[in-house]
Design an enzyme around this catalytic site. Structure first.
Site, PDB file in Angstrom:
ATOM      1  CG  LEU A  25      68.804 -21.024  -8.568  1.00  0.00           C
ATOM      2  CD1 LEU A  25      69.677 -22.228  -8.925  1.00  0.00           C
ATOM      3  CD2 LEU A  25      68.703 -20.063  -9.744  1.00  0.00           C
ATOM      4  CG  ASP A  68      69.774 -21.791  -4.529  1.00  0.00           C
ATOM      5  OD1 ASP A  68      68.644 -22.213  -4.227  1.00  0.00           O
ATOM      6  OD2 ASP A  68      69.966 -20.993  -5.451  1.00  0.00           O
ATOM      7  CD  GLU A  73      69.519 -34.341  -1.284  1.00  0.00           C
ATOM      8  OE1 GLU A  73      69.125 -35.471  -0.984  1.00  0.00           O
ATOM      9  OE2 GLU A  73      68.738 -33.454  -1.724  1.00  0.00           O
ATOM     10  CG  ASP A  74      71.529 -30.068  -4.685  1.00  0.00           C
ATOM     11  OD1 ASP A  74      71.027 -31.176  -4.949  1.00  0.00           O
ATOM     12  OD2 ASP A  74      70.853 -29.045  -4.479  1.00  0.00           O
ATOM     13  NE  ARG A  93      72.670 -24.765  -5.237  1.00  0.00           N
ATOM     14  CZ  ARG A  93      72.202 -25.820  -4.592  1.00  0.00           C
ATOM     15  NH1 ARG A  93      71.268 -26.555  -5.148  1.00  0.00           N
ATOM     16  NH2 ARG A  93      72.658 -26.130  -3.401  1.00  0.00           N
ATOM     17  NE  ARG A 141      69.627 -26.892 -11.437  1.00  0.00           N
ATOM     18  CZ  ARG A 141      69.339 -26.374 -10.251  1.00  0.00           C
ATOM     19  NH1 ARG A 141      69.890 -26.872  -9.158  1.00  0.00           N
ATOM     20  NH2 ARG A 141      68.511 -25.359 -10.168  1.00  0.00           N
ATOM     21  CG  HIS A 173      67.327 -32.162  -7.590  1.00  0.00           C
ATOM     22  ND1 HIS A 173      67.426 -31.191  -6.611  1.00  0.00           N
ATOM     23  CD2 HIS A 173      68.325 -31.909  -8.473  1.00  0.00           C
ATOM     24  CE1 HIS A 173      68.433 -30.380  -6.894  1.00  0.00           C
ATOM     25  NE2 HIS A 173      68.983 -30.789  -8.018  1.00  0.00           N
ATOM     26  CB  CYS A 265      67.380 -29.866  -0.243  1.00  0.00           C
ATOM     27  SG  CYS A 265      66.316 -30.422  -1.558  1.00  0.00           S
TER      28      CYS A 265
HETATM   29  N1  GLY Z   1      66.772 -23.778  -5.159  1.00  0.00           N
HETATM   30  C1  GLY Z   1      67.446 -25.005  -5.255  1.00  0.00           C
HETATM   31  C2  GLY Z   1      68.071 -25.212  -6.579  1.00  0.00           C
HETATM   32  O1  GLY Z   1      67.500 -24.782  -7.570  1.00  0.00           O
HETATM   33  O2  GLY Z   1      69.110 -25.774  -6.707  1.00  0.00           O
END
Ligand code: GLY
Length: 270
Positions: A25, A68, A73-74, A93, A141, A173, A265
């Site tokens: 993304l 991704d 980190e996410d 994701r 997000r 973010h 990230c």
């Molecule tokens: N490419 C990182 C994201 O959009 O989560």
């Protein structure tokens, strides 16, 4: 010299760059990676910088079905002996998480693992910590329900939570536009956030506002030895860190930036 971070940074979890990385993304900093070999070289240099800082690094295999997947980190938020496993805010994701959850639950014997339920959504990239204060980005997000889950955990741990509205027309973010290279410095950029957005800070803490065009350089990782990982190419950020007595370690993040990924990230510290 600025106070260096006191939160735990001894072990780090990462994930290898998938062959599908060009499909990651990308809506803000980049328009998609174009050179996977270079992305792997840049990722390897990042790993080496962590090793040079004395960290124990674990790299999970890439998952080509999830372009991704390097942005770990996410997927998990580790706070004082607790792991919050959020429901990531982008549907593509969500299935990146199981191997990360498995690894952390095996490694962190005795850690409390908390989940997220219902409509709650959160990317770990929306969390920023300054000592005992946590900031969370309300973004495309991370939603209010996700923030309430985090608030419950933090109130149990005795930490304060402050919400920051992310300018979603130009940023993904909270950590895309800010970081805490030490326990008393927040770096952010003009045109994105202002010192007022972070509220009143404890004595000795400050928000350093960089030029708008250096926003990507505001994402850094600081270590106890005073080294700070910084993307190369952001002279005001680099000079400012030096003036604070810190030692910038420059990383070429070009291909990772193309996927809207910043330095933080790619790591989970645990
Ligand atoms: N490419 C990182 C994201 O959009 O989560």
């Amino acid at each position: 010299m600025a106070t260096v971070r006191t939160d735990q940074k001894q072990r780090v979890l990462m994930r290898a760059v998938p062959e599908s990385f060009s499909n990651a993304l990308a809506s803000f900093f980049g328009s998609g990676p174009t050179d996977i070999a270079l992305a792997k070289t840049q990722h390897a240099a990042y790993v080496q910088a962590l090793l040079d800082c004395g960290l124990e690094v674990t790299i999970l295999p890439a998952d080509d079905k999830h372009p991704d997947c390097i942005f770990v980190e996410d997927q998990a938020i580790v706070i004082d002996g607790h792991v919050l496993l959020p429901v990531p805010g982008h549907p593509s994701r969500i299935a990146e998480q199981p191997p990360i959850a498995d690894f952390l639950s095996r490694q962190l014997n005795g850690f409390q693992v908390c989940g997220m339920f219902g409509d709650a959504r959160m990317d770990g990239g929306d969390i920023l910590r300054l000592g005992d204060i946590f900031f969370v980005g309300l973004s495309d997000r991370t939603n209010q329900e996700g923030i309430e889950t985090l608030r419950n955990l933090l109130s149990h741990l005795g930490h304060e939570l402050r919400i920051i509205n992310i300018p979603t027309e130009k940023a993904l973010h909270l950590t895309s536009i800010s970081s805490t290279p030490t326990d008393n410095i927040i770096l952010t950029a003009e045109g994105y956030l202002s010192p007022e957005d972070f509220g009143e800070l404890p004595d000795g803490c400050e928000v350093l506002v960089m030029p708008e065009e250096e926003v990507y350089g505001c994402n850094t990782i600081g270590f106890e030895n005073g080294c700070v990982l910084v993307p190369d190419g952001y002279p005001t950020v680099i000079e400012t860190l030096k003036q604070k007595g810190l030692t910038p370690v420059l990383l070429d993040m070009g291909q990772i930036r193309e996927a809207d990924g910043s330095i933080t990230c790619c790591s989970i510290f645990f």
